[in-house]
Design a protein around this motif. Structure first.
Motif, PDB file in Angstrom:
ATOM      1  N   HIS A  68     -14.174  -8.046   0.418  1.00 52.94           N
ATOM      2  CA  HIS A  68     -13.813  -8.190  -1.142  1.00 52.94           C
ATOM      3  C   HIS A  68     -14.299  -9.607  -1.434  1.00 52.94           C
ATOM      4  O   HIS A  68     -14.199 -10.326  -0.713  1.00 52.94           O
ATOM      5  N   TYR A  69     -14.518  -9.716  -2.788  1.00 51.45           N
ATOM      6  CA  TYR A  69     -15.212 -11.142  -3.452  1.00 51.45           C
ATOM      7  C   TYR A  69     -14.096 -12.015  -3.474  1.00 51.45           C
ATOM      8  O   TYR A  69     -14.336 -13.071  -3.593  1.00 51.45           O
ATOM      9  N   ALA A  72      -7.763 -11.291  -5.531  1.00 53.71           N
ATOM     10  CA  ALA A  72      -7.687 -10.770  -6.591  1.00 53.71           C
ATOM     11  C   ALA A  72      -8.194  -9.337  -6.384  1.00 53.71           C
ATOM     12  O   ALA A  72      -7.771  -8.136  -6.705  1.00 53.71           O
ATOM     13  N   HIS A  73      -9.657  -9.216  -6.159  1.00 52.63           N
ATOM     14  CA  HIS A  73     -10.291  -8.074  -5.800  1.00 52.63           C
ATOM     15  C   HIS A  73      -9.401  -7.136  -4.747  1.00 52.63           C
ATOM     16  O   HIS A  73      -9.464  -6.055  -4.749  1.00 52.63           O
ATOM     17  N   GLY A  76      -5.909  -5.159  -5.547  1.00 50.10           N
ATOM     18  CA  GLY A  76      -5.785  -3.859  -6.384  1.00 50.10           C
ATOM     19  C   GLY A  76      -6.156  -2.858  -5.331  1.00 50.10           C
ATOM     20  O   GLY A  76      -5.364  -1.842  -5.133  1.00 50.10           O
ATOM     21  N   ASN A  77      -7.328  -3.160  -4.572  1.00 52.76           N
ATOM     22  CA  ASN A  77      -7.587  -2.023  -3.541  1.00 52.76           C
ATOM     23  C   ASN A  77      -6.853  -1.968  -2.555  1.00 52.76           C
ATOM     24  O   ASN A  77      -6.401  -0.497  -2.028  1.00 52.76           O
ATOM     25  N   ALA A  79      -3.642  -2.520  -2.283  1.00 55.74           N
ATOM     26  CA  ALA A  79      -2.128  -1.866  -2.579  1.00 55.74           C
ATOM     27  C   ALA A  79      -2.174  -0.281  -2.726  1.00 55.74           C
ATOM     28  O   ALA A  79      -1.447   0.453  -2.271  1.00 55.74           O
ATOM     29  N   GLY A 123     -16.110  -3.949  -1.303  1.00 56.21           N
ATOM     30  CA  GLY A 123     -14.887  -3.608  -1.913  1.00 56.21           C
ATOM     31  C   GLY A 123     -14.531  -2.084  -1.131  1.00 56.21           C
ATOM     32  O   GLY A 123     -15.398  -1.070  -1.140  1.00 56.21           O
ATOM     33  N   ALA A 124     -13.182  -1.676  -1.173  1.00 51.34           N
ATOM     34  CA  ALA A 124     -12.727  -0.570  -0.372  1.00 51.34           C
ATOM     35  C   ALA A 124     -12.338   0.527  -1.506  1.00 51.34           C
ATOM     36  O   ALA A 124     -11.652   1.559  -1.109  1.00 51.34           O
ATOM     37  N   SER A 125     -12.479   0.261  -2.691  1.00 52.08           N
ATOM     38  CA  SER A 125     -12.189   1.105  -3.661  1.00 52.08           C
ATOM     39  C   SER A 125     -12.719   2.913  -3.579  1.00 52.08           C
ATOM     40  O   SER A 125     -11.965   3.641  -3.741  1.00 52.08           O
ATOM     41  N   ARG A 171     -11.912  -4.726 -17.175  1.00 58.51           N
ATOM     42  CA  ARG A 171     -12.281  -6.230 -17.176  1.00 58.51           C
ATOM     43  C   ARG A 171     -13.643  -6.290 -17.769  1.00 58.51           C
ATOM     44  O   ARG A 171     -14.490  -5.635 -17.670  1.00 58.51           O
ATOM     45  N   GLY A 177     -18.583 -12.161 -11.666  1.00 61.47           N
ATOM     46  CA  GLY A 177     -19.624 -12.191 -10.722  1.00 61.47           C
ATOM     47  C   GLY A 177     -19.998 -10.639 -10.296  1.00 61.47           C
ATOM     48  O   GLY A 177     -20.931 -10.772  -9.536  1.00 61.47           O
ATOM     49  N   PHE A 178     -19.343  -9.653 -10.580  1.00 65.31           N
ATOM     50  CA  PHE A 178     -19.808  -8.180 -10.148  1.00 65.31           C
ATOM     51  C   PHE A 178     -19.271  -7.078 -10.948  1.00 65.31           C
ATOM     52  O   PHE A 178     -18.463  -7.258 -11.969  1.00 65.31           O
TER      53      PHE A 178
END
Lengths: 211, 284
Positions: A68-69, A72-73, A76-77, A79, A123-125, A171, A177-178
């Protein structure tokens, strides 16, 4: 330990063979994602880097989901992944592992194939969406109140996918940046749905075998 | 009669000798030099007394539109022909078009640029075309002509037409400078140089010089295009390695950095929904 009521509650309606009282896969995911974020430089060798993949570092297609970047990134994922994992893992750690592995490959592959403009991805989303859809699908099969929960969750996922496909972002996509890659979530949803179908088919086969 | 004939012959010989000697002097005095240039420094900083304004951090909005133009020349008589400029710009544009982070290339006619126009002129171009990044192509070509030993044959008059005693040397530099106009910062540059040597007779000297000039530009542009590719790769690496030096902003949702993200609010909402739903459905 504090997740025990949740896992116990979800496992109660429809226990499966191989179900574990201890959600080891979910906890392992939480540990791995947190460690990759906490150890400086570790993510550099794991994230989806198109040039590096072209040069043979194929593991990045799968390991990108652990990177994750920012915290904060990650938050969310993580949780959602943690709660969804605890919801579904009582049905079987192996099934959850299968969903995670299939989703990791499929989401990474989807980014590679359908998002040629994306040079880096993390990212794991996408994988999390797969777990949510799988968990909700299993809950739907249970019927009763769980079906209402599954309906609400699937409705939420569908709304998210439709909104993202139409360019909606919660957002500023350029602020940190992404950009959010909607197709990764779409691929995750497809894998989640296929996993539900696969588990239903395998369940029927298993039920027929003793007869 | 005979004496008169001898005197006439002597006078004729004297006249021919004088002509030959004066011709010889004219020939050995035949060093010449041609120079044509369009300097990017003179264009951007026309008044050296002006203080150089402070440069900012370039914000690169990707995919970007890139303007492409030749640096204008003050005296148009030495300027490269428009058709030639268009050919070179098209070759540079082709290289830029192959980049996935370049959305469009706008070739800017030289009439829109003012000689010694500086950044004020670039700001006008930026407003007119909506481009933040402009690639300026400049050139500098010098041609030298010397006479070799073979030029002695010019005394025979016939030699003027058939003996290539003029030694030409053509030195060319073509340079592409990519400027980010809002920050007034040079992003990178790609030069190409060439040297062409040739021989010519005095009669076809100017024709040969033109041919050498074109060959010089051809070779220099070839090298510049090759160098441009190298510099573009190096620039991409610099942008990745130095986020404090260049800020990259994606504007079309297909940026280089992508992520799978629920976000804290949507993620929290899903977490509460699932946890709450699981608890509610487990109640007897």
């Amino acid at each position: 330990m504090e997740f025990a009521p949740l896992t116990a509650a979800v496992s109660a309606p429809s226990p499966r063979r191989g179900a574990e009282s201890w959600p080891r896969v979910t906890l392992a995911c939480i540990a791995v994602l947190s460690l990759v974020q906490a150890i400086p430089g570790l993510g550099e060798g794991l994230l989806f880097d198109r040039d590096a993949i072209r040069q043979g570092e194929f593991w990045r297609v799968v390991t990108a989901h652990a990177v994750h970047y920012s915290w904060a990134h990650l938050s969310g994922n993580l949780a959602v992944l943690a709660v969804a994992g605890l919801w579904v893992e009582p049905r079987g750690s192996r099934a959850l592992t299968g969903v995670l592995v299939a989703a990791s490959v499929a989401v990474g592959g989807a980014v590679w194939m359908f998002e040629p403009g994306i040079v880096e991805f993390a990212g794991a989303s996408g994988v999390t969406v797969a777990v949510i859809v799988y968990a909700a699908g299993c809950a739907w099969r249970d019927g009763g109140r769980a079906r209402w929960v599954a309906f609400a969750v699937l409705l939420g996922v569908a709304a998210k996918l439709v909104a993202e496909s139409n360019g909606w972002h919660w957002r500023d996509p350029t602020a940190d940046g992404f950009v959010v890659v909607a197709s990764s979530h779409m691929a995750g949803a497809v894998i989640g749905a296929l996993s539900v179908v696969a588990s239903s088919v395998s369940g029927r086969v298993l039920r027929r075998e003793p007869a | 009669m005979i004496r008169q004939s001898i005197r006439s012959s002597t006078r004729l010989l004297a006249i021919l000798s004088t002509l030959a000697v004066s011709g010889c002097v004219g020939m050995w005095d035949g060093y010449s030099q041609r120079h044509q240039k369009a300097s990017v420094v003179e264009y951007l900083y026309p008044d050296a007394k002006d203080p150089v304004t402070e440069q900012g951090v370039p914000v690169l909005k990707l995919p970007m539109r890139v303007g492409l133009a030749f640096v204008p020349v003050a005296g148009r008589q030495d300027a490269m022909p428009e058709t030639r400029q268009a050919e070179i710009l098209e070759r540079v544009a082709t290289r830029f078009r192959s980049l996935d982070y370049v959305k469009a290339i706008d070739i800017i006619p030289s009439a829109y640029l003012t000689a010694r126009g500086g950044f004020a002129n670039l700001e006008q171009i930026r407003s007119m075309y909506g481009v933040d990044t402009i690639a300026l192509v400049s050139y500098d070509q010098k041609q030298f002509t010397d006479q070799g030993v073979a030029s002695l044959s010019y005394w025979t008059i016939v030699g003027l037409y058939v003996v290539p005693g003029e030694k030409n040397s053509t030195h060319t530099m073509v340079d592409t400078v990519v400027m980010h106009v809002p920050s007034r910062k040079m992003l990178f540059r790609a030069p190409g140089v060439s040297q062409v040597k040739g021989l010519a007779t005095p009669v076809n000297l100017s024709e040969q010089l033109r041919a050498d000039s074109e060959a010089g530009f051809d070779q220099a542009v070839d090298k510049m295009i090759g160098n441009l590719q190298t510099q573009l790769v190096a620039f991409e690496e610099r942008v990745k390695a130095s986020p404090e030096e260049f800020k990259v902003v994606r504007t079309d949702g297909s940026g280089a950095r992508g992520g799978g993200d629920f976000g804290p609010w949507v993620g929290g909402l899903f977490a509460v929904l699932i946890a709450g739903g699981a608890w509610w459905s487990s109640r007897r």
